[in-house]
Design a protein around this motif. Structure first.
Motif, PDB file in Angstrom:
ATOM      1  N   ARG A  27       0.824  -1.210   0.000  1.00  0.00           N
ATOM      2  CA  ARG A  27       0.000   0.000   0.000  1.00  0.00           C
ATOM      3  C   ARG A  27       0.857   1.259   0.000  1.00  0.00           C
ATOM      4  O   ARG A  27       0.548   2.234  -0.691  1.00  0.00           O
ATOM      5  CB  ARG A  27      -0.934  -0.035   1.214  1.00  0.00           C
ATOM      6  N   ASP A  59      -4.795   3.858  -6.927  1.00  0.00           N
ATOM      7  CA  ASP A  59      -5.516   3.481  -5.708  1.00  0.00           C
ATOM      8  C   ASP A  59      -6.362   2.231  -5.941  1.00  0.00           C
ATOM      9  O   ASP A  59      -6.410   1.330  -5.083  1.00  0.00           O
ATOM     10  CB  ASP A  59      -6.413   4.628  -5.239  1.00  0.00           C
ATOM     11  N   ASP A  63      -6.035  -1.383  -4.107  1.00  0.00           N
ATOM     12  CA  ASP A  63      -7.215  -2.028  -3.495  1.00  0.00           C
ATOM     13  C   ASP A  63      -7.379  -3.453  -4.003  1.00  0.00           C
ATOM     14  O   ASP A  63      -7.652  -4.386  -3.230  1.00  0.00           O
ATOM     15  CB  ASP A  63      -8.481  -1.225  -3.801  1.00  0.00           C
TER      16      ASP A  63
END
Length: 200
Positions: A27, A59, A63
């Motif tokens: 992340r 992003d 995810d």
């Protein structure tokens, strides 16, 4: 290569004067990944379904990695990302047995063996996760990438004319190569070869 369950930092390799090491995408790599994407020539991004220079796209990528829908590996030279791979599989689609490999290499890291290392890493994960068929997409002028995947057993299966359009409105063709993982494994068994992919 290490197995998917124990993937982490890989040994540093040095070729063509460039040091790089591989590890799984995390992340906190979002900013480094964006900087890497923005250094890649626009034409080299054309085979991707989305523009990874967009923070929202990165992003979404992060995810999907956290949800296990994408398995991604980054190549670092120091703190800088110089390569990335993604193994994409949609288990809710009509093709849950198919995985797509997507690889990007920074211009100054090309010719260093990094593309093959990232391709091999994705193929190892595919074997371990039960994927039966692999595909890759690229523009026909990406001759080095075409040669790499053909050397690893992939074969051209489709040419999609004028499939993608860049920001200037110029269209480009996309070629699709595929590899039948089970057929390759069976051929290895027949000829007594190791149960792995070419390039191991």
């Amino acid at each position: 290569m290490t197995g998917a369950a124990t993937r982490g930092a890989k040994p540093v390799a040095k070729k063509k004067g460039i040091d790089w090491s591989l590890r799984e995408l995390r992340r906190e790599d979002g900013d480094a990944l964006l900087a890497f994407a923005r250094d890649i020539p626009l034409h080299d991004l054309m085979f991707l379904e989305r523009d990874i220079r967009n923070p929202k796209v990165v992003d979404a990528w992060l995810d999907q990695c956290e949800r296990g829908l994408i398995r991604s590996t980054l190549a670092f030279s120091g703190d800088r990302v110089v390569g990335s791979s993604a193994l994409v599989r949609d288990e809710l689609s009509w093709s849950p047995h198919v995985g797509e490999i997507r690889i990007l290499i920074a211009p100054d890291a090309r010719g260093s063996g990094l593309g093959r290392a990232l391709a091999q890493d994705s193929m190892d994960i595919a074997q371990q996760t039960g994927i039966e068929r692999l595909i890759v997409r690229m523009t026909p002028d990406q001759t080095s990438a075409l040669s790499l995947f053909e050397d690893m057993g992939f074969r051209p299966e489709a040419l999609l004319r004028n499939q993608v359009r860049d920001a200037r409105g110029v269209t480009n063709d996309i070629v699709i190569l595929a590899l039948d993982v089970n057929r390759l494994r069976s051929a290895h068994e027949v000829y007594g070869l190791p149960d792995n992919f070419p390039g191991d």
